[in-house]
Design a protein around this motif. Structure first.
Motif, short mmCIF file in Angstrom:
data_model
loop_
_atom_site.label_atom_id
_atom_site.label_comp_id
_atom_site.label_asym_id
_atom_site.label_seq_id
_atom_site.Cartn_x
_atom_site.Cartn_y
_atom_site.Cartn_z
N ARG A 40 2.60 8.92 -4.61
CA ARG A 40 3.78 9.79 -4.63
C ARG A 40 5.07 8.99 -4.47
O ARG A 40 6.04 9.19 -5.20
CB ARG A 40 3.68 10.84 -3.52
CG ARG A 40 2.51 11.78 -3.68
CD ARG A 40 2.26 12.60 -2.42
NE ARG A 40 1.77 11.79 -1.31
CZ ARG A 40 0.51 11.38 -1.16
NH1 ARG A 40 -0.39 11.74 -2.04
NH2 ARG A 40 0.15 10.64 -0.13
N ALA A 41 5.05 8.06 -3.53
CA ALA A 41 6.24 7.22 -3.33
C ALA A 41 6.40 6.24 -4.49
O ALA A 41 7.51 6.04 -5.00
CB ALA A 41 6.13 6.47 -2.00
N HIS B 219 0.82 -1.21 0.00
CA HIS B 219 0.00 0.00 0.00
C HIS B 219 0.86 1.26 0.00
O HIS B 219 0.75 2.10 0.90
CB HIS B 219 -0.94 0.02 1.21
CG HIS B 219 -1.75 -1.22 1.36
ND1 HIS B 219 -2.89 -1.45 0.60
CD2 HIS B 219 -1.59 -2.32 2.12
CE1 HIS B 219 -3.40 -2.63 0.93
NE2 HIS B 219 -2.63 -3.17 1.86
N LEU B 220 1.71 1.40 -0.99
CA LEU B 220 2.51 2.63 -1.12
C LEU B 220 1.61 3.77 -1.56
O LEU B 220 0.60 3.57 -2.25
CB LEU B 220 3.60 2.44 -2.17
CG LEU B 220 4.77 1.53 -1.81
CD1 LEU B 220 5.61 1.26 -3.06
CD2 LEU B 220 5.62 2.14 -0.71
N SER B 221 1.99 5.00 -1.21
CA SER B 221 1.29 6.16 -1.76
C SER B 221 1.68 6.29 -3.23
O SER B 221 2.75 5.83 -3.65
CB SER B 221 1.71 7.43 -1.02
OG SER B 221 3.04 7.78 -1.32
#
Lengths: 192, 192
Positions: free
Chosen positions: A179-180, A175-177
């Motif tokens: 943006r990342a 569950h990375l953003s």
């Protein structure tokens, strides 16, 4: 590690898609624009030599919001307060649909770009980062799609020419953003 | 690509430093906490198997703000709305100083961690990502520092045991957000 020594040969564009994406329940929605998405992804795009950053939203008020943000940093107070921000946000163009982004690139590059979807979930046929680096080295233009909210709608994935491998760490947490994820993916594709 | 096949052997902690950091003019300040820094960096930390995420700020109101955010996602409405967020933010601990973070790790690991600074600027002796992966594989605990605002103050860099290579793309633009930089650096150190 393959190529990409000469940025000039790589013709990569990115799109941050606010429609069609899915919400928590899997329904197709048009998501709201997040200010920091524009900043973070534009800065990563500028760092890695991306040629253009399309913000895709059909909502008029959201398009106005993005243009106000751009104005602040490109010609308003922000442009003198922090000129490097404008240098990155200068890559941004707001369009209503994915097709409009593809057509804008086609006009610029005189050839239709291949579309590459990203997804945190596995799909039947995904392309590795190494293989995609080789494709980019060919000099053909590519448009890389990032989904907001709970990710790109299935139609945006199935109509793409390629789907990139998901970014997976050594754990089961996935569950990375956006943006990342955008930064990591650009680093994997264009980092030295 | 070297090791890291077994997350269990790697004992990496990270700190997001709000003091001592520098402002635009190079003066040492205590910066304000940005909500999305906590979310994005916690999600990346959880993805890559980081053992703990220290938010370093000496300001009482900022510590309260962080604890309110944590409460919302760990036990409040957010915990049922999106449980995966709490799973990531559960890694966060708020401390007043870098030394407090180091001591907390020492208590947990029974050995003092080596401190690794990150910086977007070049420094005399920096460590490559490959070399740092090898160091992590040794099983010794490490604390990786990320600076907010215009970056870590010189004292935080010179007192660290190592300074990591800056993240450089194929352009001369060198202004990633700390959220993107943290994701990219964790991917380079712990990605498969």
């Amino acid at each position: 590690v393959s190529g990409n020594s000469k940025t000039a040969d790589v013709r990569l564009y990115i799109a941050l898609v606010h429609h069609p994406v899915v919400n928590k329940d899997g329904n197709i929605i048009a998501s709201a624009v997040t200010n920091l998405d524009l900043h973070d992804i534009a800065r990563a795009a500028r760092t890695y030599g991306v040629r253009g950053f399309f913000v895709v939203t059909p909502l008029e008020d959201q398009k106005e919001l993005v243009n106000k943000i751009l104005e602040h940093w490109l010609t308003g107070h922000g442009s003198t307060y922090n000129p490097t921000r404008g240098e990155a946000l200068g890559l941004v163009k707001v369009v209503s649909t994915l097709e409009a982004a593809i057509e804008a690139i086609e006009q610029e590059e005189t050839v239709r770009p291949a579309v590459v979807a990203t997804s945190s979930r596995g799909h039947r046929q995904t392309v590795s980062y190494q293989r995609m680096r080789q494709k980019l080295d060919s000099g053909h233009p590519f448009l890389l799609l990032f989904g907001t909210a709970w990710g790109l709608a299935r139609t945006a994935i199935t109509t793409a020419d390629h789907v990139l491998d998901p970014v997976i760490g050594p754990t089961d947490y996935n569950h990375l953003s956006v943006r990342a994820a955008a930064g990591i993916i650009l680093d994997r594709l264009l980092g030295q």
